[in-house]
Design an enzyme around this catalytic site. Structure first.
Site, mmCIF file in Angstrom:
data_model
loop_
_atom_site.group_PDB
_atom_site.id
_atom_site.type_symbol
_atom_site.label_atom_id
_atom_site.label_comp_id
_atom_site.label_asym_id
_atom_site.label_seq_id
_atom_site.Cartn_x
_atom_site.Cartn_y
_atom_site.Cartn_z
ATOM 1 N N LYS A 52 0.787 -1.269 -0.104
ATOM 2 C CA LYS A 52 0.484 -0.047 -0.150
ATOM 3 C C LYS A 52 0.793 1.158 -0.011
ATOM 4 O O LYS A 52 0.312 2.394 -0.770
ATOM 5 C CB LYS A 52 -0.951 -0.133 0.885
ATOM 6 C CG LYS A 52 -2.187 -0.959 1.015
ATOM 7 C CD LYS A 52 -2.909 -1.356 2.479
ATOM 8 C CE LYS A 52 -3.326 -2.540 2.154
ATOM 9 N NZ LYS A 52 -4.467 -2.750 4.107
ATOM 10 N N GLN A 96 -4.728 -1.056 9.427
ATOM 11 C CA GLN A 96 -4.646 -2.560 9.187
ATOM 12 C C GLN A 96 -5.322 -4.120 10.409
ATOM 13 O O GLN A 96 -4.254 -4.160 11.047
ATOM 14 C CB GLN A 96 -3.244 -2.703 8.577
ATOM 15 C CG GLN A 96 -2.794 -4.433 8.009
ATOM 16 C CD GLN A 96 -3.863 -4.105 7.225
ATOM 17 O OE1 GLN A 96 -2.841 -3.335 5.871
ATOM 18 N NE2 GLN A 96 -3.931 -5.513 6.156
ATOM 19 N N ASP A 119 -10.958 2.785 4.080
ATOM 20 C CA ASP A 119 -11.392 1.853 4.527
ATOM 21 C C ASP A 119 -12.987 1.162 4.060
ATOM 22 O O ASP A 119 -13.570 0.643 3.530
ATOM 23 C CB ASP A 119 -11.310 0.333 4.871
ATOM 24 C CG ASP A 119 -9.907 -0.082 4.697
ATOM 25 O OD1 ASP A 119 -9.608 -0.612 3.697
ATOM 26 O OD2 ASP A 119 -9.262 -1.110 5.781
#
Ligand code: NAD
Length: 302
Positions: A52, A96, A119
């Site tokens: 990422k 994460q 997200d």
């Protein structure tokens, strides 16, 4: 059967961001900013986070990775997120997952400012997805829809089956397909008679995490097969049964190979399918960049 090629479509998504962003970054006086919070030493998570970070930097984004070991306290982690919420350089915050077991995941996801929730797992954003009141979605289902669009697959009226009911993939995927006028069935670990449900599906999205779960005799001819699963297989026998020839070659070198949830023989019956690797996974990272860029546009009023 045609491949829904994650390599090609994700490259297109990233290219579009690059083209669109250069002038806007100049006007805004700063690049889009992405912060990734990672806790613990899960090797798979570390690989995802690096990838990422690399993608964000390649696009000229400001990228921060905040790493803590699993002994970090609740107060410290809370303070990391609180600081990012008010940091003007940051447009997208991502925790994460999975967090180490002792942490209450929802506590931290709930803390992220919904306007910076890249997200889209914050309850406010998941609610907006159900209601069809947003145009920014969780990265994996969003990447799947982007691929379907690229190949002109219209799901209107299709019988779609989503395997798996996580908030990361299954539930938002089902909402997005419903909002696009598909008829959607969600199956999970307690669903009875999955093979019979699958046999009627025009489109299957599998997000379970079991190699070869969807077998050729469960799917109908011409169905569209979307494989979200990322599974590591550690024996030559399993690699030969479930993996692409490239992955079998890798097995020789690394002692493991990657495969999805759908048996290769099922792909033979499909009209379109996504390979693993080379399908949904690449789209997920590309859509994370796209979400960061969209949040940046919204925050800078560009
Ligand atoms: P999860 O791991 O949280 O849960 C698995 C889901 O599968 C649950 O909803 C469970 O009910 C269902 N399930 C388990 N066994 C089942 C069975 N025998 N029959 C029917 N349903 C069953 O889900 P997740 O986080 O969405 O991950 C699923 C898979 O997708 C994993 O392999 C994960 O690594 C992968 N994944 C890939 C990407 C990507 O970008 N390609 C993104 C997210 C997750």
């Amino acid at each position: 059967m045609e491949i829904l090629d994650g390599k090609i479509v994700s490259a297109k998504v990233l290219e579009n961001i690059k083209n669109e962003s250069s002038i806007i970054i100049e006007k805004a006086g700063r690049p889009p900013g992405l912060a990734v919070v990672i806790v613990g030493d899960d090797p798979a998570s570390a690989i995802y986070v690096r990838s990422k970070e690399r993608k964000a930097r390649k696009l000229g984004f400001h990228s921060e990775v905040i790493e803590s070991n699993s002994s970090v306290s609740d107060e410290e982690l809370t303070s990391v997120i609180a600081k990012l919420n008010i940091d003007d350089k940051i447009d997208g915050i991502l925790v994460q997952l999975p967090l180490p077991e002792k942490f209450d995941t929802w506590k931290y996801l709930d803390m992220i400012d919904p306007e910076k929730d890249v997200d889209r797992f914050h309850p406010v954003n998941l609610g907006k997805i159900m209601l069809g009141r947003t145009n920014i979605y969780p990265c994996t289902p969003s990447g799947i829809v982007r691929m379907l669009d690229e190949y002109n697959v219209d799901v209107t009226g299709m019988n779609c089956v989503v395997l798996g009911r996580s908030y990361i993939v299954g539930k938002p995927m089902a909402s997005m397909l419903t909002n696009r006028n598909a008829t959607v069935t969600i199956c999970h670990s307690r669903t009875k008679n999955i093979p019979e449900i699958l046999s009627r599906a025009d489109l299957i999205v599998s997000a379970i995490g079991i190699p070869g779960f969807v077998k050729a005799d469960m799917v109908k001819d011409g169905s569209i097969l979307i494989d979200v699963g990322i599974n590591r297989v550690d024996t030559r026998e399993a690699a030969e049964e479930f993996c692409t020839s490239k992955e079998i070659e890798k097995f020789e070198k690394k002692g493991y190979a990657i495969t999805g949830d759908i048996h290769p023989a099922a792909f033979e019956k499909s009209s379109f399918y996504t390979p693993v690797p080379g399908g949904v996974g690449l789209m997920t990272v590309a859509m994370l960049m796209d979400n960061t860029f969209r949040l940046f546009l919204a925050r800078t009023g560009s």
